[in-house]
Write a protein that holds these residues in place. Structure first.
Motif, short mmCIF file in Angstrom:
data_model
loop_
_atom_site.label_atom_id
_atom_site.label_comp_id
_atom_site.label_asym_id
_atom_site.label_seq_id
_atom_site.Cartn_x
_atom_site.Cartn_y
_atom_site.Cartn_z
N PRO A 280 0.81 -1.22 0.00
CA PRO A 280 0.00 0.00 0.00
C PRO A 280 0.85 1.27 0.00
CG PRO A 280 -0.92 -1.59 1.52
CD PRO A 280 0.40 -2.15 1.07
N ALA A 281 1.95 1.26 0.74
CA ALA A 281 2.80 2.45 0.78
C ALA A 281 3.41 2.72 -0.59
CB ALA A 281 3.90 2.26 1.82
N ALA A 282 3.87 1.67 -1.28
CA ALA A 282 4.44 1.85 -2.60
C ALA A 282 3.39 2.31 -3.60
CB ALA A 282 5.08 0.55 -3.07
N ALA A 283 2.16 1.78 -3.48
CA ALA A 283 1.08 2.20 -4.37
C ALA A 283 0.77 3.68 -4.17
CB ALA A 283 -0.16 1.36 -4.11
N ARG A 284 0.72 4.10 -2.92
CA ARG A 284 0.39 5.50 -2.65
C ARG A 284 1.48 6.43 -3.19
NH1 ARG A 284 -3.90 8.15 0.00
NH2 ARG A 284 -3.53 10.32 -0.56
N ARG A 285 2.73 6.02 -3.05
CA ARG A 285 3.83 6.84 -3.59
C ARG A 285 3.73 6.95 -5.10
NH1 ARG A 285 6.98 3.91 0.15
NH2 ARG A 285 7.76 2.57 -1.53
N ALA A 286 3.43 5.83 -5.76
CA ALA A 286 3.34 5.85 -7.21
C ALA A 286 2.15 6.67 -7.69
CB ALA A 286 3.22 4.41 -7.74
N ALA A 287 1.05 6.63 -6.94
CA ALA A 287 -0.17 7.32 -7.36
C ALA A 287 -0.09 8.82 -7.15
CB ALA A 287 -1.37 6.76 -6.60
N GLY A 288 0.53 9.23 -6.07
CA GLY A 288 0.62 10.67 -5.79
C GLY A 288 -0.75 11.31 -5.73
N SER A 289 -0.89 12.44 -6.39
CA SER A 289 -2.15 13.18 -6.35
C SER A 289 -3.26 12.52 -7.15
CB SER A 289 -1.93 14.61 -6.86
OG SER A 289 -1.47 14.59 -8.21
N ALA A 290 -2.93 11.47 -7.91
CA ALA A 290 -3.96 10.77 -8.70
C ALA A 290 -4.74 9.76 -7.88
CB ALA A 290 -3.31 10.06 -9.90
N ALA A 291 -4.33 9.53 -6.61
CA ALA A 291 -5.01 8.55 -5.76
C ALA A 291 -6.46 8.93 -5.54
CB ALA A 291 -4.29 8.42 -4.43
N HIS A 292 -7.35 7.96 -5.71
CA HIS A 292 -8.80 8.20 -5.55
C HIS A 292 -9.37 7.13 -4.63
CE1 HIS A 292 -13.03 8.87 -6.45
NE2 HIS A 292 -13.13 7.58 -6.75
N TRP A 293 -10.11 7.56 -3.61
CA TRP A 293 -10.79 6.64 -2.69
C TRP A 293 -12.22 6.43 -3.15
CZ3 TRP A 293 -10.11 3.23 1.06
CH2 TRP A 293 -11.19 2.88 1.87
N SER A 294 -12.63 5.15 -3.23
CA SER A 294 -14.01 4.81 -3.57
C SER A 294 -14.77 4.47 -2.31
CB SER A 294 -14.04 3.61 -4.54
OG SER A 294 -15.36 3.11 -4.66
N ALA A 295 -15.76 5.27 -1.99
CA ALA A 295 -16.58 5.00 -0.81
C ALA A 295 -17.37 3.70 -0.98
CB ALA A 295 -17.53 6.16 -0.55
N ARG A 296 -17.77 3.40 -2.21
CA ARG A 296 -18.53 2.17 -2.45
C ARG A 296 -17.66 0.94 -2.27
NH1 ARG A 296 -20.00 0.33 -8.43
NH2 ARG A 296 -17.75 -0.06 -8.25
N ASP A 297 -16.46 0.95 -2.86
CA ASP A 297 -15.60 -0.24 -2.85
C ASP A 297 -14.69 -0.28 -1.63
OD1 ASP A 297 -16.67 -1.01 -5.31
OD2 ASP A 297 -15.15 0.12 -6.44
N SER A 298 -14.51 0.87 -0.97
CA SER A 298 -13.56 0.98 0.15
C SER A 298 -12.17 0.54 -0.26
CB SER A 298 -14.05 0.18 1.36
OG SER A 298 -15.20 0.77 1.91
N GLU A 299 -11.75 1.04 -1.41
CA GLU A 299 -10.41 0.81 -1.94
C GLU A 299 -9.91 2.07 -2.63
OE1 GLU A 299 -9.63 -2.37 -4.60
OE2 GLU A 299 -10.27 -3.93 -3.22
N TRP A 300 -8.61 2.09 -2.87
CA TRP A 300 -7.96 3.17 -3.60
C TRP A 300 -7.71 2.74 -5.05
CZ3 TRP A 300 -7.13 7.88 -1.41
CH2 TRP A 300 -7.17 7.96 -0.01
N SER A 301 -7.64 3.73 -5.93
CA SER A 301 -7.25 3.49 -7.32
C SER A 301 -6.58 4.73 -7.87
CB SER A 301 -8.46 3.13 -8.19
OG SER A 301 -9.36 4.23 -8.27
N ALA A 302 -5.87 4.55 -8.98
CA ALA A 302 -5.23 5.69 -9.65
C ALA A 302 -4.99 5.33 -11.10
CB ALA A 302 -3.92 6.05 -8.97
N SER A 303 -5.23 6.28 -11.99
CA SER A 303 -4.87 6.16 -13.40
C SER A 303 -3.75 7.17 -13.67
CB SER A 303 -6.07 6.45 -14.30
OG SER A 303 -7.09 5.48 -14.10
N LEU A 304 -2.58 6.68 -14.07
CA LEU A 304 -1.41 7.54 -14.21
C LEU A 304 -1.24 8.03 -15.64
CD1 LEU A 304 1.10 5.56 -11.95
CD2 LEU A 304 -0.70 7.17 -11.31
N ASP A 305 -0.49 9.09 -15.78
CA ASP A 305 -0.29 9.70 -17.10
C ASP A 305 0.40 8.76 -18.07
OD1 ASP A 305 -1.48 12.01 -16.20
OD2 ASP A 305 0.41 13.06 -15.77
N ASP A 306 1.20 7.82 -17.57
CA ASP A 306 1.91 6.90 -18.46
C ASP A 306 1.07 5.69 -18.84
OD1 ASP A 306 1.85 5.41 -16.13
OD2 ASP A 306 4.02 5.41 -15.82
N GLY A 307 -0.21 5.69 -18.46
CA GLY A 307 -1.11 4.62 -18.83
C GLY A 307 -1.26 3.52 -17.80
#
Length: 346
Positions: A280-307
């Motif tokens: 989780p720590a590595a994912a958060r570092r990679a996501a940066g400001s693109a990190a998005h929390w889903s209240a429905r799924d109770s998980e994080w996600s991110a779509s990065l500029d490099d695809g």
């Protein structure tokens, strides 16, 4: 327990999380300090920092699942146990948690759980009896309090053999460890009765010989699939409902919780040579400001500029699943694993 694509990488990438507040072993607490009703199991693989993680978690976990020993490719015996499991069991016991020895059909040759190894074990009476005896003896010699069956990627043909193995193992474990010793089972997630049966589980029959079931409510998506949630909260609830419909009581079910995430390369891009599983720590570092929390799924996600696309579960996800387990009246929760996520504070 989870797909072991990153046992070493996850351990190497561990980031220490502060653990605050202790209660009686086996319970978590609400924000106001009141104990909750769910028991906690935390899994660990031998490796760097593993013993420290167990020491920190043991005061708040009822069980520490120690991974573990594997079945030989021909199903006739156990492979040698990994170094370090004795110390992990002792640390768990010293902290007030019951250590469980996991046994699996994970194949180092295949790099995944092997259906063939599972069938080689379960289709033979002699193999089932020999491995059950070895397991019970090993659990006793390593200071374990019980055994957890973690046979995954099985097939429908394995149902009867799995029930027979659980029955034999339960008897041998009670002889070797005492009448209070438990045999638990990790169960691959399904949202349908057919799904459970097709992956080797006759849950109603297994309930006669297994004390507790850990539903692996993670790996809903992974490197083998299109990008998606590691284990969305609504999906996890459907998995529990299907298991109850197949004959499991809520108070014998633990809800599995992912303490990791996955990264997918952009479509058409060559697969990254690095392991697709990450902490989780590595994912958060990679996501940066693109990190998005889903209240429905109770998980994080991110779509990065490099695809690349990331999905991960963290301490916030853990707390949401503890709440779900309470709402559903389940026995507890089970975190895979301390190697990638320290047991979160309540």
């Amino acid at each position: 327990m989870a797909r072991r694509t990153t046992a070493a990488a996850a351990g190497a990438a561990l980031v220490a999380l502060a653990l605050v507040g202790c209660t009686a072993a086996g319970t978590t607490t609400e924000d106001d300090g009141a104990p909750t009703d769910v028991a906690v199991e935390a899994y660990v693989e031998p490796g760097a920092h593993a013993q420290d993680r167990v020491g920190s978690a043991a005061g708040r976990a009822a069980m520490i699942g120690v991974d573990g020993v594997t079945v030989a490719d021909d199903g006739t015996a156990l492979n040698d146990a990994p170094a370090g499991i004795t110390d992990l069991a002792a640390t768990a016991s010293g902290g007030g948690a019951a250590p469980e020895l996991l046994v699996s059909n994970y194949s180092e040759t295949l790099g995944d759980f092997s259906p063939e190894v599972g069938t080689a074990l379960l289709a033979s009476v002699a193999n089932r009896e020999r491995v059950a005896r070895q397991l019970a003896a090993l659990a006793a010699s390593e200071g374990m309090s019980g055994v957890q069956i973690d046979l995954e990627s099985l097939r429908g043909r394995d149902r009867a053999g799995l029930v027979a193995f659980a029955e034999t193992l339960h008897e041998d474990v009670r002889v070797a460890l005492g009448d209070d010793a438990e045999v638990s089972m990790a169960v691959m997630a399904s949202t349908t009765a057919d799904g459970y049966r097709e992956t080797g589980y006759d849950l109603a029959a297994l309930a006669d010989h297994v004390d507790r079931f850990v539903l692996m409510t993670y790996d809903q998506h992974g490197p083998w699939s299109d990008p998606g949630t590691v284990g969305a909260l609504p999906w996890a609830e459907h998995v529990v409902t299907a298991a109850e419909d197949e004959g499991l009581r809520a108070d014998r079910i633990d809800l599995g919780i992912a303490g990791y995430g996955y990264v997918w390369a952009s479509r058409g891009a060559a697969a990254d040579a690095a392991d697709p599983q990450l902490t989780p720590a590595a994912a958060r570092r990679a996501a940066g400001s693109a990190a998005h929390w889903s209240a429905r799924d109770s998980e994080w996600s991110a779509s990065l500029d490099d695809g690349r696309e990331l999905h991960w579960s963290d301490a916030r996800s853990y707390r949401a699943r503890v709440s779900l387990a309470e709402d559903l009246g389940l026995h507890g929760v089970a975190l895979w694993s301390l190697n990638s996520l320290a047991l979160p504070s309540p």
